[in-house]
Write a protein that holds these residues in place. Structure first.
Motif, PDB file in Angstrom:
ATOM      1  N   ILE A 109      41.838  32.561  43.534  1.00 46.52           N
ATOM      2  CA  ILE A 109      41.680  34.090  43.524  1.00 46.52           C
ATOM      3  C   ILE A 109      43.127  34.741  43.928  1.00 46.52           C
ATOM      4  CG2 ILE A 109      40.777  35.935  44.829  1.00 46.52           C
ATOM      5  CD1 ILE A 109      37.948  34.196  45.127  1.00 46.52           C
ATOM      6  N   ASN A 110      43.792  34.235  44.903  1.00 43.19           N
ATOM      7  CA  ASN A 110      44.944  34.694  45.383  1.00 43.19           C
ATOM      8  C   ASN A 110      46.009  34.733  44.432  1.00 43.19           C
ATOM      9  OD1 ASN A 110      44.044  35.252  47.988  1.00 43.19           O
ATOM     10  ND2 ASN A 110      44.605  33.567  48.961  1.00 43.19           N
ATOM     11  N   HIS A 111      45.954  33.486  43.618  1.00 43.01           N
ATOM     12  CA  HIS A 111      47.172  33.339  42.488  1.00 43.01           C
ATOM     13  C   HIS A 111      46.865  34.560  41.311  1.00 43.01           C
ATOM     14  CE1 HIS A 111      49.315  31.275  39.309  1.00 43.01           C
ATOM     15  NE2 HIS A 111      48.114  31.464  38.730  1.00 43.01           N
ATOM     16  N   ILE A 112      45.543  34.686  41.210  1.00 41.44           N
ATOM     17  CA  ILE A 112      45.243  35.542  40.041  1.00 41.44           C
ATOM     18  C   ILE A 112      45.495  37.116  40.422  1.00 41.44           C
ATOM     19  CG2 ILE A 112      43.482  36.775  38.479  1.00 41.44           C
ATOM     20  CD1 ILE A 112      42.044  33.717  38.956  1.00 41.44           C
ATOM     21  N   ILE A 113      45.260  37.263  41.766  1.00 40.25           N
ATOM     22  CA  ILE A 113      45.342  38.718  42.501  1.00 40.25           C
ATOM     23  C   ILE A 113      46.937  38.698  42.291  1.00 40.25           C
ATOM     24  CG2 ILE A 113      45.605  40.064  44.565  1.00 40.25           C
ATOM     25  CD1 ILE A 113      42.727  39.149  45.161  1.00 40.25           C
ATOM     26  N   LYS A 136      49.328  37.456  40.263  1.00 37.24           N
ATOM     27  CA  LYS A 136      49.725  37.880  39.052  1.00 37.24           C
ATOM     28  C   LYS A 136      49.374  39.261  38.421  1.00 37.24           C
ATOM     29  CE  LYS A 136      47.952  34.826  36.039  1.00 37.24           C
ATOM     30  NZ  LYS A 136      47.614  33.788  35.027  1.00 37.24           N
ATOM     31  N   CYS A 137      48.109  39.608  38.753  1.00 36.00           N
ATOM     32  CA  CYS A 137      47.666  41.067  38.345  1.00 36.00           C
ATOM     33  C   CYS A 137      48.590  42.012  39.183  1.00 36.00           C
ATOM     34  CB  CYS A 137      46.248  41.340  38.597  1.00 36.00           C
ATOM     35  SG  CYS A 137      45.304  40.404  37.526  1.00 36.00           S
ATOM     36  N   ASN A 138      48.793  41.791  40.415  1.00 34.67           N
ATOM     37  CA  ASN A 138      49.778  42.652  41.234  1.00 34.67           C
ATOM     38  C   ASN A 138      51.111  43.082  40.403  1.00 34.67           C
ATOM     39  OD1 ASN A 138      47.953  43.474  43.232  1.00 34.67           O
ATOM     40  ND2 ASN A 138      48.597  42.128  44.695  1.00 34.67           N
ATOM     41  N   LYS A 139      51.470  41.989  39.928  1.00 30.90           N
ATOM     42  CA  LYS A 139      52.881  42.032  39.480  1.00 30.90           C
ATOM     43  C   LYS A 139      52.847  42.458  37.991  1.00 30.90           C
ATOM     44  CE  LYS A 139      55.388  38.064  41.563  1.00 30.90           C
ATOM     45  NZ  LYS A 139      54.851  36.835  41.736  1.00 30.90           N
ATOM     46  N   SER A 140      51.875  42.173  37.281  1.00 30.28           N
ATOM     47  CA  SER A 140      51.881  42.945  35.951  1.00 30.28           C
ATOM     48  C   SER A 140      51.166  44.179  35.765  1.00 30.28           C
ATOM     49  CB  SER A 140      51.152  41.968  34.922  1.00 30.28           C
ATOM     50  OG  SER A 140      50.253  41.342  35.409  1.00 30.28           O
ATOM     51  N   PHE A 141      50.519  44.655  36.910  1.00 35.13           N
ATOM     52  CA  PHE A 141      50.166  46.015  36.858  1.00 35.13           C
ATOM     53  C   PHE A 141      50.651  47.055  37.967  1.00 35.13           C
ATOM     54  CE2 PHE A 141      46.042  43.738  35.175  1.00 35.13           C
ATOM     55  CZ  PHE A 141      46.456  43.408  34.126  1.00 35.13           C
ATOM     56  N   ASP A 142      51.701  46.327  38.876  1.00 37.05           N
ATOM     57  CA  ASP A 142      52.300  47.199  39.721  1.00 37.05           C
ATOM     58  C   ASP A 142      51.199  47.627  40.901  1.00 37.05           C
ATOM     59  OD1 ASP A 142      54.184  48.161  41.253  1.00 37.05           O
ATOM     60  OD2 ASP A 142      54.024  50.069  40.066  1.00 37.05           O
ATOM     61  N   LEU A 143      50.436  46.651  41.156  1.00 36.82           N
ATOM     62  CA  LEU A 143      49.346  47.098  42.103  1.00 36.82           C
ATOM     63  C   LEU A 143      49.685  46.380  43.625  1.00 36.82           C
ATOM     64  CD1 LEU A 143      46.433  46.577  39.803  1.00 36.82           C
ATOM     65  CD2 LEU A 143      47.149  48.853  40.624  1.00 36.82           C
ATOM     66  N   ASP A 144      48.762  46.767  44.616  1.00 36.75           N
ATOM     67  CA  ASP A 144      49.251  45.875  45.874  1.00 36.75           C
ATOM     68  C   ASP A 144      47.799  45.505  46.544  1.00 36.75           C
ATOM     69  OD1 ASP A 144      50.462  45.139  48.111  1.00 36.75           O
ATOM     70  OD2 ASP A 144      50.574  47.232  48.970  1.00 36.75           O
ATOM     71  N   ILE A 145      47.008  44.734  45.571  1.00 32.47           N
ATOM     72  CA  ILE A 145      45.713  44.562  46.163  1.00 32.47           C
ATOM     73  C   ILE A 145      45.916  43.090  46.946  1.00 32.47           C
ATOM     74  CG2 ILE A 145      43.503  43.158  45.387  1.00 32.47           C
ATOM     75  CD1 ILE A 145      43.868  45.031  42.778  1.00 32.47           C
ATOM     76  N   LYS A 146      45.506  43.285  48.377  1.00 30.14           N
ATOM     77  CA  LYS A 146      45.836  42.102  49.019  1.00 30.14           C
ATOM     78  C   LYS A 146      44.873  41.086  49.300  1.00 30.14           C
ATOM     79  CE  LYS A 146      49.032  44.296  51.445  1.00 30.14           C
ATOM     80  NZ  LYS A 146      50.348  44.313  50.741  1.00 30.14           N
ATOM     81  N   GLU A 147      43.433  41.432  48.636  1.00 35.11           N
ATOM     82  CA  GLU A 147      42.309  40.156  49.362  1.00 35.11           C
ATOM     83  C   GLU A 147      41.305  40.534  48.541  1.00 35.11           C
ATOM     84  OE1 GLU A 147      41.902  40.649  53.196  1.00 35.11           O
ATOM     85  OE2 GLU A 147      41.173  42.850  53.271  1.00 35.11           O
ATOM     86  N   VAL A 148      40.097  39.690  48.426  1.00 37.62           N
ATOM     87  CA  VAL A 148      38.896  39.734  48.203  1.00 37.62           C
ATOM     88  C   VAL A 148      38.054  40.071  49.398  1.00 37.62           C
ATOM     89  CG1 VAL A 148      36.758  38.799  47.133  1.00 37.62           C
ATOM     90  CG2 VAL A 148      39.134  38.671  46.004  1.00 37.62           C
ATOM     91  N   CYS A 149      37.008  40.863  49.638  1.00 37.06           N
ATOM     92  CA  CYS A 149      36.375  41.066  50.971  1.00 37.06           C
ATOM     93  C   CYS A 149      35.491  39.736  51.157  1.00 37.06           C
ATOM     94  CB  CYS A 149      35.339  42.312  50.961  1.00 37.06           C
ATOM     95  SG  CYS A 149      33.927  41.924  49.925  1.00 37.06           S
ATOM     96  N   PRO A 150      35.261  39.316  52.552  1.00 37.93           N
ATOM     97  CA  PRO A 150      34.390  38.238  52.599  1.00 37.93           C
ATOM     98  C   PRO A 150      33.325  37.783  51.714  1.00 37.93           C
ATOM     99  CG  PRO A 150      35.447  39.190  54.669  1.00 37.93           C
ATOM    100  CD  PRO A 150      35.499  40.088  53.745  1.00 37.93           C
ATOM    101  N   LYS A 151      32.658  39.011  51.699  1.00 37.56           N
ATOM    102  CA  LYS A 151      31.138  38.702  51.123  1.00 37.56           C
ATOM    103  C   LYS A 151      31.356  38.051  49.635  1.00 37.56           C
ATOM    104  CE  LYS A 151      26.806  41.012  50.254  1.00 37.56           C
ATOM    105  NZ  LYS A 151      26.632  42.391  49.715  1.00 37.56           N
ATOM    106  N   ALA A 152      32.592  39.059  49.111  1.00 39.50           N
ATOM    107  CA  ALA A 152      32.668  38.719  47.578  1.00 39.50           C
ATOM    108  C   ALA A 152      33.115  37.230  47.454  1.00 39.50           C
ATOM    109  CB  ALA A 152      33.336  39.589  47.104  1.00 39.50           C
ATOM    110  N   GLN A 153      34.069  37.012  48.573  1.00 42.47           N
ATOM    111  CA  GLN A 153      34.892  35.545  48.404  1.00 42.47           C
ATOM    112  C   GLN A 153      33.711  34.569  48.396  1.00 42.47           C
ATOM    113  OE1 GLN A 153      38.452  35.393  49.179  1.00 42.47           O
ATOM    114  NE2 GLN A 153      38.307  33.007  49.282  1.00 42.47           N
ATOM    115  N   LYS A 154      32.643  34.664  49.485  1.00 38.36           N
ATOM    116  CA  LYS A 154      31.725  33.795  49.704  1.00 38.36           C
ATOM    117  C   LYS A 154      31.093  33.576  48.123  1.00 38.36           C
ATOM    118  CE  LYS A 154      30.085  32.749  54.265  1.00 38.36           C
ATOM    119  NZ  LYS A 154      30.429  33.704  55.408  1.00 38.36           N
TER     120      LYS A 154
END
Ligand SMILES: Nc1ncnc2c1ncn2[C@@H]1O[C@H](COP(=O)(O)OP(=O)(O)OP(=O)(O)O)[C@@H](O)[C@H]1O
Ligand SMILES: [Mg+2]
Length: 496
Positions: free
Chosen positions: A374-378, A380-398
């Motif tokens: 998940i971190n790796h994909i985020i 990659k997406c941050n780089k290619s879409f110029d975003l600054d997403i930090k994390e997935v919320c704990p509930k979704a992660q679970k």
């Protein structure tokens, strides 16, 4: 000098334009403070014509956006290259017009010059130059230019630039060509995992990469077989040679032979003058990656077998045999053993491919990798879409860690990317709703509990067998069953 009478209020504007167009060196230091209207209008007309000639010339494909990525200019050359309609795309966002490969909207924020990025749009590959347009210290927009209609132009340029040989004797231009066309993209460290099975596979690859034995990668769809194939080449001594990927499923049966083995001039109607080398020949000195090897039609399998055995090819319509030095890596998500049992795959070819066989375990068997991925994909997406997403919320992660991922890492990528597309621009956290809308709609495999348990049992026994290199006693000990019971299960599940 003629005496000027009319003071023109836009003189500074014209002055700047002229300076901007001609540069300080060319711009004569004698632009007067007073200027005739006639002269002013003529100059504006000249500049307009100059800009028009520059921007609308048929030899350069130019697109300009504002800093947000909305198209404000596109020339005819760009439109005819991409099949776009000039009137329809003005004002639209580049992402919608050129697809997700575009970076113009990103450069509007980063303001960084990108001299030559590979770019794919409208089924075409090209090399794009992109830079911010800065006028009077302010960012006006972003300009994108496609440098080559296709990569062949780049090769022609490289070939013509004979002088480069003298400047860079080590870097042969042919290698540049190989690098661009037939190269491995991923290395072992690009394969993200902390799972012991994957770590073991990586170690196996490091040692197997040093030989030239054929490697068969198998496992479910989306587990990363392609990444492993590239990494094998990168780990091997052939790393400077070509890496040629062949998607066996995508070549029509009638063309398979000429694609793989090439053809000589006059081999058939429409054959190119001088003939054409096939994929095996192009991979000489390197690695050929036969992807989707389970899709090769049974009639063609014998021809591949011949090449693997003889280590030489004959071009279609050719008379001589060409010796080959090629390492073969094959991949499939089909069960070739089952297929061979049913007569749909040649056993002799399977034995040839199955010298070193590596099963890439499905994601559901290494759910511990999900957070890392998940971190790796985020990232990659941050780089290619110029975003600054930090994390997935704990509930979704679970929930993501509990899902059974039939589409494996590819599905995880799609779920994250789809969620990213739906969150608001400044948000830094992906929430469960956005993520699970997608994954929960995936149909569950509808099988009985008994079948599911047997499937798991079979997969686990096979994994342990491979782990112990088919040492029956060790396998039985790990599984805490008797060797007799192990043999019974191997035969029951037809494990090979
Ligand atoms: N361990 C991993 N680390 C990072 N990315 C991964 C990993 N495994 C898979 N991926 C990514 O998941 C996607 C699918 O991987 P890949 O194309 O290699 O699957 P595959 O096994 O070849 O599937 P198929 O059988 O459908 O061809 C790719 O975008 C790949 O980059
Ligand atoms: Mg694949």
């Amino acid at each position: 000098m003629k005496k000027h009478t009319n003071r023109i209020s836009s003189i500074d504007y014209l002055d700047n334009l002229l300076k901007g167009c001609l540069g300080n060196d060319l711009y004569p230091n004698i632009v007067p403070q007073y200027i005739e209207r006639e002269f002013f209008e003529k100059s504006v007309k000249n500049i307009t014509s100059l800009l028009d000639a520059l921007l609308n010339n048929p030899f350069e494909k130019v697109i300009i956006t504002d800093t947000e990525g909305n198209i404000i200019f596109i020339n005819e050359a760009y439109c005819s290259f991409t099949g776009l309609n000039r009137k329809e795309v003005i004002g639209k966002h580049v992402l919608h017009v050129l697809g997700k490969d575009t970076r113009l909207h990103i450069i509007g924020k980063t303001l960084k010059y990108e001299p030559c990025g590979l770019f794919h749009t409208a089924d075409k590959n090209t090399v794009a130059r992109r830079y911010p347009l800065i006028v009077g210290g302010k960012v006006f927009g972003v300009l994108g230019k496609d440098l080559f209609d296709n990569l062949d132009d780049l090769f022609v340029m490289a070939k013509n630039a004979e002088g480069l040989h003298k400047l860079f004797p080590v870097q042969k231009l042919t290698t540049i060509k190989l690098d661009l066309q037939n190269r491995a993209k991923y290395k072992l460290s690009d394969i993200i995992s902390k799972d012991p099975k994957i770590i073991e596979i990586k170690n196996l690859i490091k040692s197997a990469a040093l030989t030239t034995s054929t490697i068969l990668l198998y496992g479910d769809t989306g587990v990363g077989k392609e990444l492993f194939a590239h990494a094998i080449h990168k780990e091997s001594k052939r790393v400077n040679g070509p890496f040629v990927r062949v998607n066996c499923a995508a070549i029509p049966e009638a063309l398979l032979e000429s694609e793989l083995f090439g053809y000589d001039e006059g081999a058939f109607t429409g054959a190119k003058r001088g003939g054409k080398p096939g994929k095996f020949e192009l991979a000489h000195g390197g690695t050929i990656f036969l992807d989707e090897v389970g899709e090769i039609p049974i009639h063609s399998q014998v021809k591949i077998l011949r090449v693997l055995q003889e280590k030489e090819i004959e071009r279609v319509g050719g008379i001589k045999s060409i010796p080959l030095d090629v390492r073969v890596v094959a991949a499939t998500n089909r069960n070739l053993w089952d297929m061979a049992e049913k007569g749909a795959y040649r056993k002799d070819l399977l034995y040839r491919l199955n010298v070193v066989s590596i099963m890439i375990p499905p994601l559901r068997e290494r759910l511990g990798d999900v957070p890392l991925l998940i971190n790796h994909i985020i990232d990659k997406c941050n780089k290619s879409f110029d975003l600054d997403i930090k994390e997935v919320c704990p509930k979704a992660q679970k929930q993501l860690e509990r899902y059974h991922w039939p589409g494996n890492v590819r599905e995880l990528e799609a779920v994250i990317e789809s969620a990213i597309n739906r969150i608001s621009r400044n948000s830094k956290t992906l929430h469960s709703v956005a993520l699970l809308e997608k994954s929960e709609t995936k149909p569950l495999q509808r099988i009985s509990l008994k079948d599911f348990i047997e499937q798991q049992e079979k997969e686990y026994i096979l994994a342990v067998l491979q782990n112990t290199l088919w040492n029956m006693e060790e396998t039985a000990a790990i599984l805490s069953i008797s060797p007799a019971s192990l043999y019974r299960r191997i035969s029951k599940y037809n494990i090979r």
